[in-house]
Design an enzyme around this catalytic site. Sequence first.
Site, mmCIF file in Angstrom:
data_model
loop_
_atom_site.group_PDB
_atom_site.id
_atom_site.type_symbol
_atom_site.label_atom_id
_atom_site.label_comp_id
_atom_site.label_asym_id
_atom_site.label_seq_id
_atom_site.Cartn_x
_atom_site.Cartn_y
_atom_site.Cartn_z
ATOM 1 N N THR A 53 10.159 -6.974 6.844
ATOM 2 C CA THR A 53 10.246 -7.967 5.763
ATOM 3 C C THR A 53 11.047 -7.457 4.568
ATOM 4 O O THR A 53 11.297 -8.214 3.630
ATOM 5 C CB THR A 53 8.819 -8.336 5.277
ATOM 6 O OG1 THR A 53 8.114 -7.112 5.036
ATOM 7 C CG2 THR A 53 8.079 -9.155 6.304
ATOM 8 N N ALA A 55 14.389 -5.290 2.544
ATOM 9 C CA ALA A 55 15.846 -5.441 2.494
ATOM 10 C C ALA A 55 16.510 -4.787 3.702
ATOM 11 O O ALA A 55 17.370 -5.385 4.355
ATOM 12 C CB ALA A 55 16.377 -4.829 1.194
ATOM 13 N N ARG A 81 0.067 -7.147 4.211
ATOM 14 C CA ARG A 81 0.473 -8.257 3.325
ATOM 15 C C ARG A 81 1.323 -9.283 4.067
ATOM 16 O O ARG A 81 1.295 -10.459 3.751
ATOM 17 C CB ARG A 81 1.313 -7.718 2.146
ATOM 18 C CG ARG A 81 0.602 -6.859 1.163
ATOM 19 C CD ARG A 81 1.565 -6.389 0.064
ATOM 20 N NE ARG A 81 2.537 -5.408 0.537
ATOM 21 C CZ ARG A 81 2.315 -4.100 0.615
ATOM 22 N NH1 ARG A 81 1.163 -3.622 0.231
ATOM 23 N NH2 ARG A 81 3.233 -3.262 1.075
ATOM 24 N N CYS A 174 21.219 6.985 1.209
ATOM 25 C CA CYS A 174 22.392 6.102 1.221
ATOM 26 C C CYS A 174 23.589 6.705 0.478
ATOM 27 O O CYS A 174 24.726 6.643 0.959
ATOM 28 C CB CYS A 174 22.029 4.746 0.633
ATOM 29 S SG CYS A 174 21.091 4.821 -0.891
ATOM 30 N N GLN A 201 25.025 2.981 -8.682
ATOM 31 C CA GLN A 201 24.199 2.486 -7.581
ATOM 32 C C GLN A 201 23.639 1.090 -7.833
ATOM 33 O O GLN A 201 23.156 0.787 -8.923
ATOM 34 C CB GLN A 201 23.076 3.492 -7.298
ATOM 35 C CG GLN A 201 23.633 4.825 -6.836
ATOM 36 C CD GLN A 201 22.589 5.822 -6.386
ATOM 37 O OE1 GLN A 201 22.714 6.998 -6.688
ATOM 38 N NE2 GLN A 201 21.584 5.388 -5.653
ATOM 39 N N LYS A 259 18.932 14.984 -3.434
ATOM 40 C CA LYS A 259 19.147 14.581 -2.028
ATOM 41 C C LYS A 259 20.603 14.819 -1.637
ATOM 42 O O LYS A 259 20.895 15.308 -0.546
ATOM 43 C CB LYS A 259 18.784 13.099 -1.840
ATOM 44 C CG LYS A 259 17.289 12.832 -1.833
ATOM 45 C CD LYS A 259 17.002 11.345 -1.761
ATOM 46 C CE LYS A 259 15.523 11.083 -1.958
ATOM 47 N NZ LYS A 259 15.222 9.649 -2.074
ATOM 48 N N HIS A 288 26.956 0.486 -3.251
ATOM 49 C CA HIS A 288 27.103 1.591 -4.207
ATOM 50 C C HIS A 288 28.571 1.978 -4.364
ATOM 51 O O HIS A 288 29.370 1.834 -3.432
ATOM 52 C CB HIS A 288 26.379 2.847 -3.687
ATOM 53 C CG HIS A 288 24.879 2.755 -3.672
ATOM 54 N ND1 HIS A 288 24.178 1.737 -4.246
ATOM 55 C CD2 HIS A 288 23.943 3.606 -3.148
ATOM 56 C CE1 HIS A 288 22.883 1.945 -4.070
ATOM 57 N NE2 HIS A 288 22.706 3.064 -3.408
ATOM 58 N N GLN A 363 25.250 0.019 0.911
ATOM 59 C CA GLN A 363 24.236 1.014 1.251
ATOM 60 C C GLN A 363 23.089 0.415 2.043
ATOM 61 O O GLN A 363 22.317 1.165 2.632
ATOM 62 C CB GLN A 363 23.747 1.768 0.009
ATOM 63 C CG GLN A 363 22.597 1.184 -0.701
ATOM 64 C CD GLN A 363 22.905 -0.165 -1.286
ATOM 65 O OE1 GLN A 363 24.025 -0.454 -1.644
ATOM 66 N NE2 GLN A 363 21.898 -1.013 -1.357
HETATM 67 P P1 NAP Z 1 11.742 -3.041 0.545
HETATM 68 O O1 NAP Z 1 12.718 -4.161 0.457
HETATM 69 O O2 NAP Z 1 10.803 -2.850 -0.565
HETATM 70 O O3 NAP Z 1 10.912 -3.220 1.920
HETATM 71 C C1 NAP Z 1 9.867 -2.342 2.259
HETATM 72 C C2 NAP Z 1 9.339 -2.701 3.637
HETATM 73 O O4 NAP Z 1 8.363 -1.752 4.026
HETATM 74 C C3 NAP Z 1 8.664 -4.050 3.681
HETATM 75 O O5 NAP Z 1 8.870 -4.651 4.942
HETATM 76 C C4 NAP Z 1 7.190 -3.672 3.542
HETATM 77 O O6 NAP Z 1 6.316 -4.610 4.126
HETATM 78 C C5 NAP Z 1 7.165 -2.413 4.356
HETATM 79 N N1 NAP Z 1 6.012 -1.580 4.031
HETATM 80 C C6 NAP Z 1 5.703 -1.020 2.848
HETATM 81 N N2 NAP Z 1 4.550 -0.323 2.949
HETATM 82 C C7 NAP Z 1 4.137 -0.454 4.237
HETATM 83 C C8 NAP Z 1 3.012 0.013 4.969
HETATM 84 N N3 NAP Z 1 2.066 0.781 4.416
HETATM 85 N N4 NAP Z 1 2.911 -0.331 6.258
HETATM 86 C C9 NAP Z 1 3.836 -1.107 6.838
HETATM 87 N N5 NAP Z 1 4.935 -1.589 6.199
HETATM 88 C C10 NAP Z 1 5.067 -1.257 4.905
HETATM 89 O O7 NAP Z 1 12.478 -1.647 0.719
HETATM 90 P P2 NAP Z 1 13.876 -1.312 1.437
HETATM 91 O O8 NAP Z 1 14.950 -1.284 0.423
HETATM 92 O O9 NAP Z 1 14.019 -2.161 2.645
HETATM 93 O O10 NAP Z 1 13.668 0.222 1.824
HETATM 94 C C11 NAP Z 1 12.850 0.612 2.895
HETATM 95 C C12 NAP Z 1 13.034 2.101 3.151
HETATM 96 O O11 NAP Z 1 14.411 2.358 3.423
HETATM 97 C C13 NAP Z 1 12.676 2.999 1.959
HETATM 98 O O12 NAP Z 1 12.146 4.195 2.442
HETATM 99 C C14 NAP Z 1 14.007 3.252 1.302
HETATM 100 O O13 NAP Z 1 14.028 4.456 0.569
HETATM 101 C C15 NAP Z 1 14.906 3.337 2.510
HETATM 102 N N6 NAP Z 1 16.306 3.052 2.213
HETATM 103 C C16 NAP Z 1 16.653 1.916 1.580
HETATM 104 C C17 NAP Z 1 17.987 1.675 1.310
HETATM 105 C C18 NAP Z 1 18.440 0.439 0.626
HETATM 106 O O14 NAP Z 1 19.650 0.303 0.425
HETATM 107 N N7 NAP Z 1 17.567 -0.494 0.254
HETATM 108 C C19 NAP Z 1 18.952 2.598 1.686
HETATM 109 C C20 NAP Z 1 18.562 3.762 2.351
HETATM 110 C C21 NAP Z 1 17.228 3.967 2.600
HETATM 111 P P3 NAP Z 1 5.607 -5.761 3.226
HETATM 112 O O15 NAP Z 1 6.661 -6.824 3.025
HETATM 113 O O16 NAP Z 1 4.514 -6.198 4.102
HETATM 114 O O17 NAP Z 1 5.174 -5.129 1.958
#
Ligand code: NAP
Length: 380
Positions: A53, A55, A81, A174, A201, A259, A288, A363
């Site tokens: 769910t 990004a 959730r 990223c 970023q 990092k 980014h 990213q």
């Molecule tokens: P996000 O939009 O906040 O999404 C987080 C996701 O993780 C949601 O699907 C959430 O589910 C789920 N989640 C959170 N806690 C959980 C739990 N305890 N059990 C199961 N699911 C859980 O974040 P995002 O940007 O997609 O990033 C996700 C990961 O990728 C992070 O570790 C981030 O550092 C990494 N990342 C992100 C990017 C980027 O560009 N955004 C780039 C590189 C790495 P719910 O909807 O149910 O809360």
Amino acid sequence: MMHAPTQKQSMLGQGRLSRGRVAQCTRKSIRRSCQVRAGKTSTGPRVAIVGVTGAVGMEFLQILKQRDFPYSSMKMLASARSAGKKVDFDGETYTVEELTENSFGDCDLALFSAGGSATKKFAPAASDAGCTVVDNSSAFRMTDGVPLVVPEINVEAMKDIKLGKGGIIANPNCSTIIALTAVTPIHKAVGVKRMVVSTYQAASGAGQAAMEELELQTREALDGKPITTNIFPRQYAFNLFSHNSDVDVDLGYNEEEMKLVKETAKIWNTKDVKVTGTCVRVPVMRAHAESINLELNAPLTVDEARKLLENAAGVSVIDNRKENDFPTPLVASYNDDVYVGRIRRDISRDDDCGIDLFVCGDQIRKGAALNAVQIAEALL
Ligand code: NAP
């Protein structure tokens, strides 16, 4: 019902390349393609998307579909959730399930993007169940024995991991992926001695909620309303600030900067390259940008650097000095390649051992979901 995120592209004016550039990039991607095209097929791996769910999770679905990634079954996982929400993928509607330790018994591959703490808790359980994990969080990046992989750079690091036999492979941060996709061709040619990176970023790097807050704040600022600050502790719209990760009070570096330092050493498998960085959040929705100064072990002309970059996998050069046309986050948004321009000799040096670059990359795609899917393709 959740859909993979294309709806806002036109509203935000993102993802547009000129026709010439589209043709150029398409030809390039076809030339470099080593994808296994199949889509749903009984011989494909059983796949789980963890954090579907979010990004990155939504982007996984886009990319898997765009690349016709082979799969025999698909499981959508997120936190309690989101359990029960519906997600569309490849003509079918899936119900999101709560992630638990027992989620992986019937999976060969799990693409994780659920944050560090969920990964620490559940990725080992997935691996123990024989499901191979590709993770986007920082949970295991620096763990010995966990390959940290950018397929264009060091795919050999994951040679001991087999699909459906457990194991964890980490996606780098990223900013690191974007920087190293651009810089590694130069590093392989002449060796980088020192790298200075300054990042610009986007909100999307902090997830879906951060993008929504930037949009909301922009409306509030334009309407003269009080600014909502739920995700970041200060106004983001019409502002910029030092990266929101924790700062080491002794060193003065934040986690994002460290990092870059640590992951570069692991991916390039060397402690000899010196890296320093300054990471900043700018009010850009997606993709980014990075300014990179390189000190090289041997001389390299601008033309030689440009040629290396033009021939590099996953890199597109936009470097038109006459027209002042260089990479931008909007050009990079929703595209796969890392865009490089401003290729110039570092005039602060007396020799030809310094090169400056300006780099933009999406990213959520190359910095996260695309890189993970490329890793999964390499496993196939
Ligand atoms: P996000 O939009 O906040 O999404 C987080 C996701 O993780 C949601 O699907 C959430 O589910 C789920 N989640 C959170 N806690 C959980 C739990 N305890 N059990 C199961 N699911 C859980 O974040 P995002 O940007 O997609 O990033 C996700 C990961 O990728 C992070 O570790 C981030 O550092 C990494 N990342 C992100 C990017 C980027 O560009 N955004 C780039 C590189 C790495 P719910 O909807 O149910 O809360």
